[in-house]
Enzyme design. Structure first.
Site, PDB file in Angstrom:
ATOM      1  N   GLU A  60     -65.913 -65.497 -10.180  1.00 33.78           N
ATOM      2  CA  GLU A  60     -66.242 -66.887 -10.491  1.00 33.78           C
ATOM      3  C   GLU A  60     -66.477 -67.132 -11.974  1.00 33.78           C
ATOM      4  OE1 GLU A  60     -66.521 -66.270  -6.265  1.00 33.78           O
ATOM      5  OE2 GLU A  60     -67.424 -65.149  -7.935  1.00 33.78           O
ATOM      6  N   GLN A  93     -64.605 -71.204  -4.538  1.00 36.09           N
ATOM      7  CA  GLN A  93     -64.250 -71.262  -3.124  1.00 36.09           C
ATOM      8  C   GLN A  93     -65.398 -71.688  -2.214  1.00 36.09           C
ATOM      9  OE1 GLN A  93     -62.711 -67.654  -0.729  1.00 36.09           O
ATOM     10  NE2 GLN A  93     -60.887 -68.642  -1.597  1.00 36.09           N
ATOM     11  N   PHE A  94     -66.597 -71.213  -2.501  1.00 33.24           N
ATOM     12  CA  PHE A  94     -67.790 -71.610  -1.758  1.00 33.24           C
ATOM     13  C   PHE A  94     -68.951 -71.762  -2.733  1.00 33.24           C
ATOM     14  CE2 PHE A  94     -65.282 -69.460   1.489  1.00 33.24           C
ATOM     15  CZ  PHE A  94     -65.404 -70.303   2.588  1.00 33.24           C
ATOM     16  N   ASP A 110     -71.854 -71.061  -2.252  1.00 37.61           N
ATOM     17  CA  ASP A 110     -72.698 -69.879  -2.091  1.00 37.61           C
ATOM     18  C   ASP A 110     -72.361 -68.785  -3.095  1.00 37.61           C
ATOM     19  OD1 ASP A 110     -71.651 -71.249   0.380  1.00 37.61           O
ATOM     20  OD2 ASP A 110     -73.493 -70.407   1.226  1.00 37.61           O
ATOM     21  N   HIS A 163     -72.482 -69.170   3.777  1.00 35.52           N
ATOM     22  CA  HIS A 163     -71.441 -70.213   3.799  1.00 35.52           C
ATOM     23  C   HIS A 163     -72.060 -71.564   4.129  1.00 35.52           C
ATOM     24  CE1 HIS A 163     -69.041 -66.545   4.226  1.00 35.52           C
ATOM     25  NE2 HIS A 163     -68.050 -67.232   3.700  1.00 35.52           N
TER      26      HIS A 163
END
Length: 760
Positions: A491, A513-514, A516, A561
């Protein structure tokens, strides 16, 4: 004398031979001279000094000798001595309490002057770290400009009084604003180089590439301690993978403050660890020897300019002063070690060499020193007389002063013409990305799994991925792999590269993507992305859009998630935070995000991606909703709910149930969390006099706490009851559906709050 003995010509050992063998480009003497001069300068005088430069092959091969004129040698000495005297002057001023911080570049001068000679200011790009005073001087920064930074003057070109000294930045010289966190500059440098790479691949941008050069090089430096940061390895990985023209200069002085290199690095030599990166030109040099360093830097620059890949130079330097004036190296370095360093002092050694070679005598060197000392004192006096920034400028450049996404320019909501079949939030976000990419060729989309298929030869054989939620489906097919591409699973790599690209004029729309897993990028977001414009006094900006799926209610999303910690980001000045609850708003707010000039965190609730209740027809290619404009989704008179995201629909359900009890509930969807619509909040509180703040985040320290506190503080006289709050439990989201339902706020929780407040 000991200082000059170190400079005797010796053949390189195998440990010093450059690699990769297949990538070395030998320069002719004329090419060497051209690369050595970064700015227009007189032609060299007859050769007076020869020094070794590494040559590919076995150690038995004779060394290639770099030739410099007496004039060039004296110029090198001048810059090295000037750099040292500026350090000394700042130390003096700090001890007199006339400046407020000092960190030295002493001991690093030789390799930095060499780097500046091999590169071109205003042509190449520079991401230096705080030891790089001599580099900046060689590129053209003046002593006064550096001392303006030390005193915190408004006229300081580095940060206009907003950052510590030695946090370099200079718009004219292409020195991009640097910060205190060690290593964050590395991925940005990679992104800067990648911007040039993609500008050449995107045909529509060929005529717009006025600030791009086909053989430009991006310089980035670091200390040995920074090589322990994960972002160092991420930067090397991408630079080598894409064969980007990034010149990594490792200035190894043996210490990260008090931690010696053998504690930091396995084997005590990071260049040994990176030897097997493909496409990487690697060379080691004595960074206290400017002649050897210049030969090394010239070859590295030539390799990068030829587009063979990145270069990595491991320069051994010294640190004759403590880490900074806040440190005392005598606490952890024995006298004999410090004495050994002093014998390798590059300024003293090079001065001794000039005398030994007959280029200058002691009297000539003293004259140079006296001239520089006088110039430094004069610059210091001018800097001390310069004004600091006015207090009223403190908020200037937190956001773009030129493009205001809260303005009427971005409000076309009332003119929307809805057409076609209703689409989900995924559909309308995807369509917005398609239309904005068609409108603006600067828009690039990347992240984990966002491409349809990285192996282009397989595109016509497969359906394509297009994101784990299919939000970016078919973008690669439509706009090509130069504009839509996958990133490593990293990330910080995504955000750091995006910052570098945005600095050069691209418009990255990246996907984390998430939510989290956003935390590895936190350094880049909090300390770099949001701060770039402010810390540079408006000289630099990085308007990146980060799309991030967020939230729970997934039945199985569990701890990793389902996170929803938005208040962590809404408290960051300089960052816009947007959170739509339906397809129409998502389309309009994303378009505003892409067209505005600020960094944006665009949160997309996963549970809302494909709900039937929040579908919408398409509003048109210019549909925009301004930031900071809330929407009243349900009129009421008894009490108000202020909410956003997944709690909007749950509040609507609860309001309908409350209506059966004779309670009229108004619901305000904030849509934009930073900024938020205080006028809409004020209006609804005055209208109903009772208010609930509802959100999916945890109750304690959640986003609603700020709203509730402000209502209580500024609208107290309009309230007939305490501000109610509905939020998640102060725990984590569990996997079992029954557990998740109990932890996250449900419509029943909102209804209970409505009933309680109505009866207060």
């Amino acid at each position: 004398m000991p200082d000059t003995k170190v400079l005797k010509l010796v053949p390189k050992t195998n440990a010093e031979v450059a690699k990769p063998a297949e990538g070395r480009a030998e320069q002719k003497p004329a090419e060497q001279n051209a690369a050595a001069v970064a700015r227009p300068a007189p032609q060299p005088a007859p050769v007076r000094v020869e020094a070794p430069a590494a040559k590919p092959g076995s150690e038995s091969q004779p060394a290639t000798r770099l030739k410099l004129s007496a004039e060039e040698m004296l110029k090198i000495y001048r810059t090295m001595y000037l750099s040292r005297r500026l350090d000394d002057k700042e130390i003096q001023l700090k001890n007199q309490n006339k400046i407020f911080f000092q960190i030295s570049g002493a001991g690093h001068e030789a390799v930095l002057v060499a780097a500046g000679m091999a590169l071109k200011p205003g042509y190449d790009w520079f991401y230096p770290y705080y030891r790089d005073r001599a580099l900046c001087l060689q590129l053209g920064m003046t002593p006064l400009e550096q001392l303006l930074s030390a005193v915190g003057a408004e006229k300081d070109p580095n940060s206009h009084g907003r950052q510590m000294p030695s946090h370099w930045g200079h718009k004219k010289l292409n020195i991009v604003s640097q910060s205190s966190p060690t290593g964050t500059q590395l991925l940005q440098a990679v992104g800067c180089a990648e911007a040039g790479y993609r500008f050449q691949l995107i045909k529509e941008l060929n005529k717009r590439a006025s600030n791009f050069q086909r053989d430009e090089v991006v310089y980035v430096s670091l200390g040995d301690g920074t090589s322990s940061e994960g972002e160092f390895w991420e930067a090397l990985n991408t630079a080598c993978n894409l064969k980007l023209p990034v010149l990594f200069l490792l200035e190894d002085n043996g210490y990260a403050i008090s931690v010696p290199v053998e504690v930091q690095t396995a084997g005590g030599d990071v260049s040994r660890l990176v030897e097997n990166f493909p496409n990487l030109y690697l060379q080691r040099c004595d960074g206290t020897d400017p002649i050897e360093s210049l030969g090394t830097m010239q070859k590295a620059v030539a390799y990068c300019r030829s587009r063979k890949g990145p270069a990595f130079i491991h320069a051994k330097v010294i640190r004759p002063y403590s880490h900074s004036l806040s440190d005392d190296e005598r606490l952890y370095r024995p006298d004999e070690e410090r004495t050994a360093d002093a014998e390798r002092d590059p300024v003293k050694r090079f001065g001794a060499l000039l005398i030994d070679e007959g280029i200058a005598d002691q009297e000539a060197l003293q004259k140079i020193k006296d001239e520089i000392d006088a110039a430094v004192n004069e610059a210091a006096d001018a800097a001390l007389a310069s004004a600091q920034p006015a207090p009223e400028t403190a908020k200037l450049y937190v956001y773009s002063p030129d493009v205001d996404p809260t303005s009427k320019t971005f409000d076309t909501e009332a003119r929307a013409q809805l057409t076609g079949n209703p689409g989900t939030m995924v559909d309308l976000i995807n369509r917005c990305l398609h239309t904005e990419m068609a409108r603006d060729p600067r828009v690039v989309v990347f992240g984990e799994d966002v491409a349809d298929c990285s192996r282009e030869e397989s595109l016509d054989k497969v359906k394509g991925k297009g994101g784990v939620f299919k939000v970016t489906a078919n973008l690669q097919r439509k706009f090509g792999s130069a504009r839509v591409f996958n990133s490593p699973l990293a990330e910080a790599n995504i955000v750091g590269r995006a910052i570098g690209m945005a600095t050069r004029g691209l418009k990255p729309v990246v996907e984390i993507q998430f939510f989290d897993y956003i935390w590895p990028a936190m350094h880049q977001i909090r300390n770099e992305l949001a701060l770039m414009r402010w810390r540079s006094g408006g000289d630099w900006s990085s308007p990146v859009v980060m799309r991030v799926p967020v939230g729970g209610y997934l039945k199985g999303g569990a701890v990793y998630h389902s996170q929803s910690g938005v208040s962590t980001f809404t408290q960051i000045p300089g960052l816009r935070v947007i959170y739509p609850s339906n397809a129409l708003d998502a389309n309009g707010l994303l378009r505003t995000s892409i067209r505005c000039d600020d960094p944006v965190l665009f949160l997309e609730h996963k549970h809302l991606y494909r709900q039937a209740y929040n579908k919408s027809q398409y509003p048109g290619d210019d549909f925009m909703i301004p930031f900071g404009k809330a929407k009243t989704v349900r009129e009421g008179k008894d009490l108000s709910i202020i909410t956003y995201g997944a709690l909007v629909q749950r509040s609507v359900v609860a309001a309908k149930q409350a209506e059966q009890q004779g309670i009229s509930v108004e619901i305000v969807d904030l849509r934009s969390l930073a900024p938020y619509d205080w006028d809409a909040i004020t209006a609804t509180v005055k209208k109903t006099s009772k208010v609930i703040v509802a959100h999916e985040d945890s109750l304690s320290f959640g986003y609603g706490a700020e709203i509730a506190a402000r209502i209580s503080g500024e609208l107290f006289e309009y309230l007939d009851a305490p501000v109610g709050r509905v939020a998640a439990m102060d725990t984590f989201v569990g996997y079992a559906p029954q557990l998740e339902e109990a932890i996250l706020p449900q419509a029943s929780d909102v209804l209970a709050a409505i009933t309680h407040l109505r009866n207060y």
